[in-house]
Design an enzyme around this catalytic site. Structure first.
Site, short mmCIF file in Angstrom:
data_model
loop_
_atom_site.label_atom_id
_atom_site.label_comp_id
_atom_site.label_asym_id
_atom_site.label_seq_id
_atom_site.Cartn_x
_atom_site.Cartn_y
_atom_site.Cartn_z
N GLU A 81 0.73 -1.60 0.24
CA GLU A 81 0.08 -0.01 -0.15
C GLU A 81 0.60 1.47 0.30
OE1 GLU A 81 -3.27 -0.58 2.15
OE2 GLU A 81 -3.33 1.25 3.07
N ASP A 82 1.73 1.18 0.71
CA ASP A 82 2.76 2.64 0.68
C ASP A 82 4.56 2.42 0.78
OD1 ASP A 82 0.75 3.58 2.40
OD2 ASP A 82 0.90 2.55 3.98
#
Ligand code: ZN
Length: 184
Positions: free
Chosen positions: A65-66
């Site tokens: 996600e990051d």
């Protein structure tokens, strides 16, 4: 057993490197890796460390996600089960934030046992962070909404691990005491 320890150390190193430039949202701006090690420690303590896939997932749960890590990176390095678990707890960042939050509530009930345990530990760490070090600029209402939302997400994660639920409930009660519940 020793292979698991090698993998665990490798995952901690991998996560620390991938998230090296990131800080938590709170005023204290703690290194992001503190969140990852907290989640992994919560999971390890609550399950006696018997499930290496779960612990690796805890350390790596925000890499898709990051960071620019890919599913293939994770599968190759840590195995397909770990990659699949991380993918299960990864939001689709192409969607607007409010929709992503709603989808977490709607989709969590159908997720795997490991994913639910990970969600419980993740939200516990986030609520603790909110109390210890609230993000600068967040209104009381926004903080309160987050507390109510976290509870709604983990509602379908209950009945699997009493220790994790107790940790979540303690963090949630403290956050509610600070900011109120989402309903009032
Ligand atoms: Zn997280």
């Amino acid at each position: 057993m020793s292979r698991d320890l090698v993998l665990l150390a490798d995952a901690a190193d991998f996560a620390a490197r991938r998230h090296v430039a990131q800080r938590r949202k709170g005023e204290a701006a703690e290194p992001y890796v503190n969140h990852l090690t907290e989640v992994a420690a919560l999971l390890a303590g609550a399950t006696d460390g018997v499930d290496i896939v779960l612990l690796l997932g805890g350390l790596l749960h925000d890499t898709l996600e990051d960071t620019d890590t890919t599913y293939e990176d994770l599968a190759e390095r840590f195995g397909p089960e770990v990659a699949a678990l991380v993918a299960e707890v990864t939001d689709d960042k192409s969607l607007p934030k409010e929709m992503r939050k709603r989808l977490q509530i709607e989709k969590t009930p159908a997720k795997s046992r490991r994913a639910k345990l990970l969600k419980l530990a993740d939200k516990t760490s986030n609520l603790r962070g909110l109390v210890r070090s609230p993000p600068a600029g967040w209104s009381r209402e926004r903080l309160r909404d987050y507390v109510g939302w976290a509870e709604a997400v983990v509602a379908s994660c209950r009945g699997l691990n009493a220790t994790l639920e107790i940790a979540f409930d303690a963090a949630h009660a403290e956050a509610r005491a600070h900011y109120g519940s989402g309903e009032n």
